[in-house]
Design a protein around this motif. Structure first.
Motif, PDB file in Angstrom:
ATOM      1  N   LEU A 189      37.211  -6.577  22.955  1.00 50.07           N
ATOM      2  CA  LEU A 189      36.072  -6.132  23.333  1.00 50.07           C
ATOM      3  C   LEU A 189      36.389  -4.797  24.020  1.00 50.07           C
ATOM      4  CD1 LEU A 189      34.268  -8.160  26.301  1.00 50.07           C
ATOM      5  CD2 LEU A 189      34.628  -5.529  26.584  1.00 50.07           C
ATOM      6  N   VAL A 190      37.882  -4.321  24.389  1.00 48.64           N
ATOM      7  CA  VAL A 190      37.914  -3.062  25.040  1.00 48.64           C
ATOM      8  C   VAL A 190      37.704  -2.142  23.628  1.00 48.64           C
ATOM      9  CG1 VAL A 190      38.678  -0.728  26.158  1.00 48.64           C
ATOM     10  CG2 VAL A 190      38.583  -3.474  27.017  1.00 48.64           C
ATOM     11  N   GLU A 191      38.320  -2.641  22.666  1.00 48.39           N
ATOM     12  CA  GLU A 191      38.559  -1.943  21.532  1.00 48.39           C
ATOM     13  C   GLU A 191      37.349  -1.349  20.850  1.00 48.39           C
ATOM     14  OE1 GLU A 191      41.930  -0.969  20.332  1.00 48.39           O
ATOM     15  OE2 GLU A 191      41.457   0.291  18.640  1.00 48.39           O
ATOM     16  N   ARG A 192      36.511  -2.286  21.070  1.00 50.53           N
ATOM     17  CA  ARG A 192      35.360  -2.127  20.038  1.00 50.53           C
ATOM     18  C   ARG A 192      34.241  -1.882  20.935  1.00 50.53           C
ATOM     19  NH1 ARG A 192      38.694  -3.308  17.249  1.00 50.53           N
ATOM     20  NH2 ARG A 192      38.797  -5.464  15.484  1.00 50.53           N
ATOM     21  N   ALA A 193      34.323  -1.493  21.924  1.00 53.92           N
ATOM     22  CA  ALA A 193      33.253  -1.275  22.782  1.00 53.92           C
ATOM     23  C   ALA A 193      33.779   0.734  22.794  1.00 53.92           C
ATOM     24  CB  ALA A 193      33.657  -1.289  24.597  1.00 53.92           C
ATOM     25  N   THR A 194      34.726   1.295  23.106  1.00 53.18           N
ATOM     26  CA  THR A 194      35.190   2.281  22.745  1.00 53.18           C
ATOM     27  C   THR A 194      34.840   2.820  21.316  1.00 53.18           C
ATOM     28  OG1 THR A 194      37.592   2.337  23.840  1.00 53.18           O
ATOM     29  CG2 THR A 194      37.567   4.396  22.690  1.00 53.18           C
ATOM     30  N   ALA A 195      34.607   2.097  20.294  1.00 50.86           N
ATOM     31  CA  ALA A 195      34.323   2.483  19.223  1.00 50.86           C
ATOM     32  C   ALA A 195      32.164   2.682  19.434  1.00 50.86           C
ATOM     33  CB  ALA A 195      34.520   1.939  18.142  1.00 50.86           C
ATOM     34  N   VAL A 196      31.872   2.036  19.612  1.00 50.71           N
ATOM     35  CA  VAL A 196      30.273   1.950  19.871  1.00 50.71           C
ATOM     36  C   VAL A 196      29.496   2.864  20.838  1.00 50.71           C
ATOM     37  CG1 VAL A 196      28.515   1.537  21.331  1.00 50.71           C
ATOM     38  CG2 VAL A 196      29.792  -0.662  19.984  1.00 50.71           C
ATOM     39  N   LEU A 197      30.984   3.348  21.839  1.00 50.31           N
ATOM     40  CA  LEU A 197      30.754   4.424  23.383  1.00 50.31           C
ATOM     41  C   LEU A 197      31.604   5.583  23.648  1.00 50.31           C
ATOM     42  CD1 LEU A 197      28.861   2.169  26.224  1.00 50.31           C
ATOM     43  CD2 LEU A 197      27.599   3.896  24.109  1.00 50.31           C
ATOM     44  N   LEU A 226      29.236  -9.658  18.362  1.00 54.96           N
ATOM     45  CA  LEU A 226      28.384  -9.146  18.313  1.00 54.96           C
ATOM     46  C   LEU A 226      27.695  -8.857  19.736  1.00 54.96           C
ATOM     47  CD1 LEU A 226      27.275 -12.403  16.906  1.00 54.96           C
ATOM     48  CD2 LEU A 226      26.840  -9.936  15.987  1.00 54.96           C
ATOM     49  N   ALA A 227      28.390  -9.116  20.557  1.00 59.14           N
ATOM     50  CA  ALA A 227      28.022  -8.962  22.238  1.00 59.14           C
ATOM     51  C   ALA A 227      28.571  -7.063  22.546  1.00 59.14           C
ATOM     52  CB  ALA A 227      28.785  -9.682  23.424  1.00 59.14           C
ATOM     53  N   VAL A 228      28.973  -6.949  21.917  1.00 56.48           N
ATOM     54  CA  VAL A 228      30.072  -5.380  22.425  1.00 56.48           C
ATOM     55  C   VAL A 228      28.571  -4.258  20.995  1.00 56.48           C
ATOM     56  CG1 VAL A 228      31.479  -3.319  21.851  1.00 56.48           C
ATOM     57  CG2 VAL A 228      32.415  -5.890  22.767  1.00 56.48           C
ATOM     58  N   ALA A 229      27.941  -4.947  20.325  1.00 52.69           N
ATOM     59  CA  ALA A 229      26.290  -4.538  19.734  1.00 52.69           C
ATOM     60  C   ALA A 229      26.311  -3.914  20.284  1.00 52.69           C
ATOM     61  CB  ALA A 229      26.448  -4.984  18.133  1.00 52.69           C
ATOM     62  N   ARG A 230      25.568  -4.721  21.736  1.00 53.11           N
ATOM     63  CA  ARG A 230      24.403  -4.289  22.925  1.00 53.11           C
ATOM     64  C   ARG A 230      25.028  -3.224  23.122  1.00 53.11           C
ATOM     65  NH1 ARG A 230      21.708  -6.008  19.070  1.00 53.11           N
ATOM     66  NH2 ARG A 230      21.561  -7.823  18.212  1.00 53.11           N
ATOM     67  N   LEU A 231      26.044  -2.509  23.611  1.00 48.82           N
ATOM     68  CA  LEU A 231      25.901  -1.838  24.567  1.00 48.82           C
ATOM     69  C   LEU A 231      26.130  -0.198  24.181  1.00 48.82           C
ATOM     70  CD1 LEU A 231      30.142  -2.111  24.961  1.00 48.82           C
ATOM     71  CD2 LEU A 231      28.254  -2.324  26.814  1.00 48.82           C
ATOM     72  N   ARG A 232      24.860  -0.123  23.049  1.00 47.42           N
ATOM     73  CA  ARG A 232      24.205   0.822  22.342  1.00 47.42           C
ATOM     74  C   ARG A 232      22.673   0.922  23.123  1.00 47.42           C
ATOM     75  NH1 ARG A 232      25.137  -1.703  17.146  1.00 47.42           N
ATOM     76  NH2 ARG A 232      26.692  -0.281  16.180  1.00 47.42           N
ATOM     77  N   VAL A 233      22.358  -0.297  23.513  1.00 49.88           N
ATOM     78  CA  VAL A 233      21.163   0.070  24.486  1.00 49.88           C
ATOM     79  C   VAL A 233      21.271  -0.800  25.636  1.00 49.88           C
ATOM     80  CG1 VAL A 233      19.672  -0.322  22.669  1.00 49.88           C
ATOM     81  CG2 VAL A 233      20.322  -2.523  23.103  1.00 49.88           C
ATOM     82  N   LEU A 234      22.564  -1.827  26.438  1.00 49.11           N
ATOM     83  CA  LEU A 234      22.634  -2.380  27.671  1.00 49.11           C
ATOM     84  C   LEU A 234      23.975  -2.131  28.192  1.00 49.11           C
ATOM     85  CD1 LEU A 234      21.249  -6.123  26.775  1.00 49.11           C
ATOM     86  CD2 LEU A 234      19.848  -4.741  27.986  1.00 49.11           C
ATOM     87  N   THR A 235      23.848  -2.413  29.567  1.00 49.65           N
ATOM     88  CA  THR A 235      25.526  -2.125  29.932  1.00 49.65           C
ATOM     89  C   THR A 235      26.350  -3.422  29.809  1.00 49.65           C
ATOM     90  OG1 THR A 235      24.381  -3.119  32.566  1.00 49.65           O
ATOM     91  CG2 THR A 235      24.235  -0.511  31.976  1.00 49.65           C
ATOM     92  N   LEU A 236      27.263  -3.618  30.239  1.00 43.51           N
ATOM     93  CA  LEU A 236      27.656  -4.442  30.314  1.00 43.51           C
ATOM     94  C   LEU A 236      27.255  -5.427  30.876  1.00 43.51           C
ATOM     95  CD1 LEU A 236      31.637  -3.103  30.576  1.00 43.51           C
ATOM     96  CD2 LEU A 236      30.770  -4.804  28.661  1.00 43.51           C
ATOM     97  N   ASP A 237      26.859  -5.147  32.085  1.00 47.47           N
ATOM     98  CA  ASP A 237      26.433  -6.251  33.494  1.00 47.47           C
ATOM     99  C   ASP A 237      25.163  -7.299  33.117  1.00 47.47           C
ATOM    100  OD1 ASP A 237      27.233  -3.948  35.510  1.00 47.47           O
ATOM    101  OD2 ASP A 237      27.999  -6.238  36.108  1.00 47.47           O
TER     102      ASP A 237
END
Length: 788
Positions: A189-197, A226-237
């Motif tokens: 999750l952290v690895e992919r989140a870093t790629a998005v943000l 799929l969930a981490v891809a939503r970090l473009r528009v939503l926060t983790l919470d």
């Protein structure tokens, strides 16, 4: 098709990793141990758990253990179990002559190979995959098979490993940022989140949310992606809140379904809920595509009064933005693909909406039109691009053809399969073309020219596959039906195919008047494609018919000029090969070499085209043998042999030409001796198609390795000294000598009494130090040093 290599030069077709591989240390170790004792290992587990990625990583890690490569065969897009063997053969560059689980071409190709075959996503084709695996394992002792499937194949000797979700933090554990790194799901999750943000980081503030997300997603890799891809528009919470709410709604769902499947379904349900109505419509309608799609296809298949065609582009852009579909490749035309689990979800929605039949019909109609366009516009400057597009649409063509032979009118299926005649032939998909034509011809027979065309195309394929009796039967029916129909341009093809059957059988006297009859009709009709085809085979037949090969020159040169003037590639390449053969027979060695090289240069414009490449390498080998350039001749013939094996074809289809090959081999072998001939022939067979083309066209295959000038007095010692100066150890200098003798890695290991993996390591080091990519280049360079 050229032999694929991995990024490090090993044979195979594994794709390079574009994202980092996270976790799975125990699974990697376990599967490597299982493959050491079992020749068939199946990775089972739920959809989205990461079976495919794990299998590919294992293949990359173990590629040095398999001298003949690691080969990935993706089966998720295949629907017809009859085509499993053909699909596997295509991935390995082998041409199966029949659609059967017996797979004679694969068995022959893999019989003495040390390779790992990865069959990916087999759950919907378990029976066919099990039959094929059992056949290959019984006949190919050096083969190992790694399968990914939601269920085991259940055949003797199979070892299975269940792939579980990634490890997740305990729900009752208070994790710190340091603690999270111990859990695979959190690391992913952290690895992919870093790629998005790019600025994303684990902190004390978000640590608990990351832990809760991993628990809610139950460590499912696809769900995390799929969930981490939503970090473009939503926060983790926000992501966690939506997931938690959605999962509560599923507590009343099917109790016998695995919880992780409910979770993944919930995640896709949530993606569906985030889409607008036009996005949902297009998502479900695009699920009918297999293997990707292009924008114009989406506009035709996805549009109706609810969703106008001019709105499709914006909706596609929205779906890309929401990671429902992704753009792939970097070619001149944008192409889009949907994850299989998302496609299946859309397909279920399509059925529920009652739209499946209508969308499938439009899908079939679109690709039937594409096939018809390709057939009509075969002679054009866009020929190479058109053939490449049909190659990309292979999976969609299969889906559309399946609909055509099961749900469409007989005329649709016949026309569709016959219009792909050039696709079947140029790409070498002869067995698959025959499969669809046979199924279409078995439907209720319309008395129409469409059936005549399908019959003569099927007859032509049977002729090329050395099945003259079947070809005659098909053509007899075509001729009989044609006699009852009004005149049609299709009538000109009947004497053309009859002439080909006669020429392939060696009856040139019978073939010539048939070709001349066809040529007259094609010219009257203004059919450029038919005229070029006829000129190419007429010239060859004239040259082979009597003692004066030059009789065939005018027709072949006319074919070349007509093709060049109209942007046609395939028949121009074929005609130049035929001209090279006739010039060689007439004693014009320089002219023969020139024509063969022109054939190769032109043929390169049609990507993956193999047929004329094999022919032209062969004729160049004959030229070199006549010139007593025996080493080069043997290498060329070895390269041609590899191409023939890849197509599961041979010169035997052309009556008489096999004799020229046998005579050339015997002559070269007599002058070189068995050992030198076999070593040179093997070097040629190890060349990829690209390397063989470079060598045949007499351009350097790789930059020369810098080396000091040699003293003429001690060639052997000087070569050894050069190798030492280039950094090769004593053992590596011993290995390079054995490479030059044509020994395989297995044979080198036996000669030096070391493990095969050790020998493979020495070979890789040699390639790296000399800057080469193949053993053939090493052998050629060493021979040149010793000749200096």
């Amino acid at each position: 098709m050229s032999t694929a290599t991995t990024a490090r030069g090993s044979p195979g077709n594994l794709p390079a990793e574009v994202t980092s591989f996270v976790g799975r240390r125990h699974e990697l170790t376990g599967v490597r141990r299982m493959l050491a004792t079992s020749r068939l290992v199946t990775l089972t587990g739920a959809g989205g758990v990461g079976k495919t990625r794990l299998a590919q990583r294992i293949g990359l890690d173990m590629r040095r253990a398999f001298a003949d490569g690691v080969w990935l065969v993706e089966l998720a897009e295949l629907r017809d179990p009859d085509l499993v063997a053909v699909t596997v053969a295509e991935a390995l560059g082998v041409r199966e002559e029949s659609v059967s689980s017996g797979a004679p071409g694969l068995v022959t190709f893999l019989a003495d190979q040390q390779a790992l075959l990865i069959l990916d996503n087999c759950e919907h084709l378990v029976g066919a995959c099990a039959d094929l695996a059992e056949t290959l394992l019984r006949s190919c002792p050096g083969l190992r098979i790694l399968v990914t499937s939601r269920q085991a194949l259940r055949i003797a000797g199979e070892a299975t490993l269940t792939v579980h979700p990634l490890s997740v933090p305990d729900a009752d554990e208070d994790c710190t940022p340091a603690d999270l790194s111990r859990y695979e799901s959190a690391s992913l999750l952290v690895e992919r989140a870093t790629a998005v943000l790019p600025g994303f980081a684990v902190t004390e503030a978000n640590c608990a949310t990351i832990s809760a997300l991993c628990q809610a997603l139950e460590g499912m890799p696809l769900a995390i992606e799929l969930a981490v891809a939503r970090l473009r528009v939503l926060t983790l919470d926000q992501i966690l809140d939506r997931l938690t709410d959605r999962y509560k709604l599923l507590t009343s769902g099917a109790r016998n379904a695995p919880a992780r499947q409910q979770t993944l379904r919930a995640l896709i349900d949530w993606s569906w809920d985030l889409c607008s109505e036009p996005e949902r419509l297009l998502w479900s309608r695009l699920s009918v595509f297999s293997g990707g799609l292009e924008l114009d296809a989406a506009e035709y298949v996805g549009a109706d009064e609810k969703l106008p065609a001019d709105a499709i582009l914006d909706v596609v852009a929205s779906l890309v933005e929401k990671s429902i579909i992704v753009r792939t490749g970097d070619g001149p035309r944008a192409r889009y693909k949907m994850l299989e689990v998302i496609r299946e979800y859309g397909a279920a929605r399509l059925v529920a909406a009652g739209e499946q039949a209508g969308v499938a019909r439009r899908h079939c109609d679109w690709f039937a039109r594409l096939a018809a366009y390709g057939d009509t516009h075969w002679v054009s400057p866009d020929q190479a691009a058109l053939m490449l597009r049909l190659r990309h649409e292979q999976a969609n063509l299969r889906v559309a053809l399946e609909y055509a032979v099961t749900a469409a009118a007989p005329g649709t299926a016949l026309r569709f399969a016959a219009d792909l005649q050039n696709h079947w032939f140029v790409r070498g998909f002869l067995s698959e073309g025959r499969h669809w034509l046979d199924r279409a011809l078995a439907m209720p027979a319309p008395r129409h020219w469409t059936r005549v065309k399908a019959l003569r195309v099927a007859g032509w394929i049977a002729c090329v596959q050395s099945d003259p009796s079947r070809a005659e039967t098909l053509l007899t029916e075509a001729r009989s039906l044609a006699m009852t129909l009004p005149p049609s341009p299709e009538l000109a093809f009947i004497p053309l195919i009859e002439g080909n059957i006669a020429m392939f059988g060696g009856d040139h006297a019978k073939a010539l008047p048939l070709f001349e009859q066809a040529l007259t009709r094609f010219r009257e009709l203004g059919s450029l494609s038919g005229e070029m085809w006829t000129l190419a085979v007429l010239g060859l037949a004239r040259g082979l018919a009597d003692d004066d090969p030059t009789d065939g020159y005018p027709d072949l040169l006319a074919c070349r000029d007509l093709a060049a003037a109209n942007g046609e590639v395939w028949w121009r390449s074929f005609a130049m090969w035929a001209l090279s053969v006739l010039r060689w027979m007439a004693g014009d060695l320089a002219g023969a070499a020139e024509a063969a090289k022109e054939s190769l240069a032109v043929g390169k414009l049609v990507e993956d085209e193999q047929f004329s490449v094999g022919l032209s390498l062969e004729s160049l080998g004959w030229v070199c043998a006549t010139e007593q350039r025996d080493q080069r001749a043997a290498v060329l013939l070895g390269a041609a042999e590899r191409v023939w094996q890849a197509m599961h074809a041979s010169l035997a289809s052309f009556h008489g030409l096999q004799d020229h090959h046998d005579e050339a081999v015997a002559t070269i072998r007599a002058r070189l001796g068995d050992r030198a001939f076999d070593a040179a022939f093997r070097r040629g067979s190890e060349l990829s198609t690209a390397e063989a083309l470079t060598m045949a066209l007499e351009r350097p295959a790789a930059p020369e390795v810098p080396a000091p000038r040699a003293a003429a007095a001690e060639p052997a010692a000087t070569a050894d000294t050069r190798l030492a100066e280039l950094g090769l150890t004593r053992r590596e200098r011993e290995v390079i000598t054995l490479i030059a003798q044509g020994l395989s890695n297995r044979e080198i290991a036996a000669r030096l009494v070391v493990a095969q993996r050790t020998a493979e390591g020495h070979v890789e080091n040699i390639l790296s130090k000399l800057g080469f990519t193949s053993r053939a280049q090493v052998a050629g360079w060493l021979a040149a040093q010793r000749d200096t």
